[in-house]
Design a protein around this motif. Sequence first.
Motif, PDB file in Angstrom:
ATOM      1  N   LEU A  16     -32.684  74.407  -2.307  1.00 47.92           N
ATOM      2  CA  LEU A  16     -32.201  75.674  -1.765  1.00 47.92           C
ATOM      3  C   LEU A  16     -33.225  76.348  -0.855  1.00 47.92           C
ATOM      4  O   LEU A  16     -32.874  77.120   0.022  1.00 47.92           O
ATOM      5  CB  LEU A  16     -31.838  76.622  -2.918  1.00 47.92           C
ATOM      6  N   ARG A  17     -34.475  76.035  -1.092  1.00 41.83           N
ATOM      7  CA  ARG A  17     -35.544  76.645  -0.306  1.00 41.83           C
ATOM      8  C   ARG A  17     -35.350  76.394   1.199  1.00 41.83           C
ATOM      9  O   ARG A  17     -35.742  77.181   2.031  1.00 41.83           O
ATOM     10  CB  ARG A  17     -36.883  76.059  -0.765  1.00 41.83           C
ATOM     11  N   ASN A  18     -34.736  75.252   1.502  1.00 43.56           N
ATOM     12  CA  ASN A  18     -34.496  74.917   2.908  1.00 43.56           C
ATOM     13  C   ASN A  18     -33.488  75.865   3.541  1.00 43.56           C
ATOM     14  O   ASN A  18     -33.421  76.010   4.744  1.00 43.56           O
ATOM     15  CB  ASN A  18     -33.977  73.481   3.025  1.00 43.56           C
ATOM     16  N   VAL A  19     -32.670  76.504   2.679  1.00 50.65           N
ATOM     17  CA  VAL A  19     -31.632  77.392   3.188  1.00 50.65           C
ATOM     18  C   VAL A  19     -32.113  78.841   3.155  1.00 50.65           C
ATOM     19  O   VAL A  19     -31.945  79.595   4.105  1.00 50.65           O
ATOM     20  CB  VAL A  19     -30.345  77.258   2.340  1.00 50.65           C
ATOM     21  N   ALA A  20     -32.713  79.227   2.028  1.00 57.46           N
ATOM     22  CA  ALA A  20     -33.123  80.625   1.884  1.00 57.46           C
ATOM     23  C   ALA A  20     -34.531  80.710   1.300  1.00 57.46           C
ATOM     24  O   ALA A  20     -34.838  80.052   0.317  1.00 57.46           O
ATOM     25  CB  ALA A  20     -32.133  81.338   0.957  1.00 57.46           C
ATOM     26  N   PRO A  21     -35.381  81.511   1.912  1.00 62.05           N
ATOM     27  CA  PRO A  21     -36.765  81.662   1.434  1.00 62.05           C
ATOM     28  C   PRO A  21     -36.819  82.359   0.076  1.00 62.05           C
ATOM     29  O   PRO A  21     -37.839  82.359  -0.596  1.00 62.05           O
ATOM     30  CB  PRO A  21     -37.418  82.534   2.512  1.00 62.05           C
ATOM     31  N   PHE A  22     -35.696  82.926  -0.293  1.00 66.90           N
ATOM     32  CA  PHE A  22     -35.540  83.616  -1.557  1.00 66.90           C
ATOM     33  C   PHE A  22     -35.952  82.737  -2.742  1.00 66.90           C
ATOM     34  O   PHE A  22     -36.385  83.207  -3.769  1.00 66.90           O
ATOM     35  CB  PHE A  22     -34.052  83.985  -1.677  1.00 66.90           C
ATOM     36  N   PHE A  23     -35.794  81.428  -2.560  1.00 63.95           N
ATOM     37  CA  PHE A  23     -36.020  80.514  -3.676  1.00 63.95           C
ATOM     38  C   PHE A  23     -37.444  79.962  -3.718  1.00 63.95           C
ATOM     39  O   PHE A  23     -37.729  79.014  -4.428  1.00 63.95           O
ATOM     40  CB  PHE A  23     -34.994  79.377  -3.637  1.00 63.95           C
ATOM     41  N   GLU A  24     -38.354  80.545  -2.911  1.00 62.64           N
ATOM     42  CA  GLU A  24     -39.773  80.211  -3.041  1.00 62.64           C
ATOM     43  C   GLU A  24     -40.212  80.594  -4.446  1.00 62.64           C
ATOM     44  O   GLU A  24     -39.674  81.552  -5.023  1.00 62.64           O
ATOM     45  CB  GLU A  24     -40.598  81.014  -2.024  1.00 62.64           C
ATOM     46  N   PRO A  25     -41.171  79.865  -5.011  1.00 63.72           N
ATOM     47  CA  PRO A  25     -41.655  80.258  -6.336  1.00 63.72           C
ATOM     48  C   PRO A  25     -42.121  81.708  -6.293  1.00 63.72           C
ATOM     49  O   PRO A  25     -42.778  82.124  -5.341  1.00 63.72           O
ATOM     50  CB  PRO A  25     -42.842  79.319  -6.569  1.00 63.72           C
TER      51      PRO A  25
END
Lengths: 296, 379
Positions: free
Chosen positions: A157-166
Motif C-alpha cells: 500500500l505504501r506505493n499508493v499512499a504515504p500514509f502506510f509508512e511505518p
Amino acid sequence: MFWLFFLPVMALLFAAWHFGLRRNQVRKASLGLSLTSYLAFGFLYAPILVVAVMSFNNSRFRLEWVGFTTKWYAKIFGDESVTGGLEGAQLLAATQNTLVLAIISTAIATVIGSLLGYGLHRYRFPGSQLTAWLMYIPVVTPDIVMAISLLLLYQVLRNVAPFFEPGMPAMVIAHVTFQIAFVAIVVRSRLATLDPALEEAARDLYASPLETVRQVVLPLALPGVMAGALLAFTLSIDDFVISFFTSGPDSQTLPILIYASVKRGITPDINALSTIIVLLTMVGVFLSQILQRNQK
Amino acid sequence: MDLNIGERRKRVLEDSVDVHFKDIRKAFGDVEVLKGINLEIRRGEFFSLLGPSGCGKTTLLRILAGFEFADSGEVLLRGQDVAPLPPNQRSVNTVFQNYALFPHMTVAENVAFGLKMRKVPATQLKDKVRSALEMVEIGAFADRRPAQLSGGQRQRVALARAIVNEPQVLLLDEPLSALDRKLRVNLQVELMRLQARLGLTFIFVTHDQEEALTMSDRMAVMNKGVIEQLGGVQEMYERPANAFVAKFLGSSNLLEATVTSSRTVKTELGVFEVSDQLPNVGQDVLLSIRPEKISLSRAQSSLANTVAVKVTDDIYQGATGAYRAKTNSGFELEINTMNSGVTDSNFSIDEELFAYLPADFLVVLQGQSKLEKIGGDES
C-alpha cells in the motif's frame, strides 16, 4: 532474601482465594484439586509478582535483594535525581505514544466494532454467518502472523499512499484491525441478552429505526460497548508484536522501549514500569468485567 | 366503575370495518403458517384470535403491527393498505406478551415514549401520561423502574404505554399468559372495562379459550393457518362448526351417526332425535353435545334420547361436578353438573344411571362425518 518477601504475599493470595471459595459456597474441592489449582495459579502469577517485587529492589543491576526502595517509581514519575536506567525524555515520549495510540485506536475500533456487533445481531444477510465467523480470526491469529501480514500489506500500500509508512497512522490502523473483533464480540453478546421485543416495542411506539437505536438499543448496549472499549484499550496498551512491526522511529511505545532497553540488561525502573502497565491492564480488565456483569 | 360491560356490545359499529385481512398468506421456509386468511374486524369490538400454539394467530397480529410481511394478500387499516408503512407509521399499538418495557426508563418515561416520538408538546404529554397511568391505577409507581414492579403492575404499564397513544386498534399478544390465575381474572375484567370506556378496537390473541369466551364480542378460532370458525362468542360455543372448534372451545362429546329420517339418527348408543338440520337419509354425520347439556338421573325415564350408563370417574370441582360415564357398548360420555343442591347431582363411581341427551343440543358438525384424532394442544 527475596523469598522472605515473595512467600508471605503468595500465601496471602492463596488464603484470600481459598476463603473466597468457602464463603461463596462453591462445591468444596478435594485437596488434590486445590493443590493443582494453587500450583497453576502460582506459575501464572509468580513471574508478574517477581517483577513487582523487584521493582522495589534498591539495586541497579543485580537480581539479588538489596533493600526496599520506591525510587524507581519516583524516577518514572519525573524524579531526575535518581540515577541509572532509562532516559527520562525517551520514557515520556514512549508513554505519550502509547496513550495516543491506545486512545485513538480504541475510539475508532469501538465505533466500528459496535456497529459490526449490532449489524450481526440484528440482520441476517448473505454472508452474515461468514462475517460472524471471520470475526474470530483476529482473536485467534497469533500476533506475529498478524504483524507480518500487516507489514506485507503496508509495503504494497505504501506505493499508493504515504500514509502506510511505518509510524503512528499505520500503527493506529494495525491496532484497530484486531480491536474491532474484540469490541464486536463483546457488544454482540450483550445484545444477545436483550429481549428482541424491546426493539419492536420502540418501533411500535413510533420510533424510526434510527431513534430505536438511539433511545433503546444504545443505552441498553452501553455496558457492552464500554466493556469492549476497555478491552480494546488494554489490548492496545500492552501490544508489543504488532506495534513493533509497524512502528517508525518517532512512534516508539512503552512495550517497544522496554524491549529495546532489556537487550542492554534489565534495569529496575523497567520493573517498575512493567508493574504499572500490569496494574493499568488489570484495572481495565476488571472494569470491563464489572460492566459486563452489571447486566440486568 | 359505573360502566356496564353489557352496554358495549351496542357500541360496536356494525358497518365500519377497522381491520380487513384479505387472503393473507405467509410461509416461514417450507412451513405455511397462514393459508389465506380473510377476516374483517369491526370498529370498537373486542375481537379474539384463539388457537393452539403454532396456529398462526401471533403471525397474523405481527403482520398487522408491521413486524412481519405477508407473502401475499392485503391488510387494510380503516380502508388504507398498510403494506408500505413501517411499524412506526401505523396507527396500531401492541401490548407484548412479556410486556417489553424499556428497563432503562421509569414507568412514566416508558408511557411517554410513544408521545415523545410523535413530538407531542411537553405540557400535553405530561397530562396524557398521568391520565393513562391513573386509568390503569398505577399513578403511584410513575417513578419506578420496571424491574421494581410485580408482573401485574408491569402488565398495567404495558397497557398504559399502548393506550396513551390513542391508536385506532390495540393489539394484545397473550398479555395475561404470564400472570397467575386470580390476577388474570381480575385483569380480564379490567381490560373489558377499559375497552368499553375507550371504545377502542381490541384484537386479543390467546390460546386460552376461557379468556376468549369471557372477554370477546366476536372471535376467530384458528388452527394450522386457517380460520376454523368465526363469529359471536355465544354462537360459537353453542353451535361449533366443526370437530376442532367443538373440542378446542370448551369440551364436547362427539358421536358418529347415520341419518335415518329428517329428525332421527342412528348411533352406537341407539337412535336419537336431533332438532338440528340433518342431511339426506343414509348420510353419515358427526354430532356434538356439550358435557353440561347432558343430564344424569337415577330414575329410568321414558323420554327419547336416554341411554343407560355406568359412572367411571367422579371429579369434584367445587361449583361443578364432572363425571365420566360408560354406556353398555363402552362409549365414554363426559358430563358436567352444577353443584346447586337443587337437583340431585351427587353420584358415585359404578352407580348405574340414565343419561339424557336433549335433541336441541345435539349439534351437527360440518366438514367431517367421522371421528379422527384432533390435533393441537388444549391448554
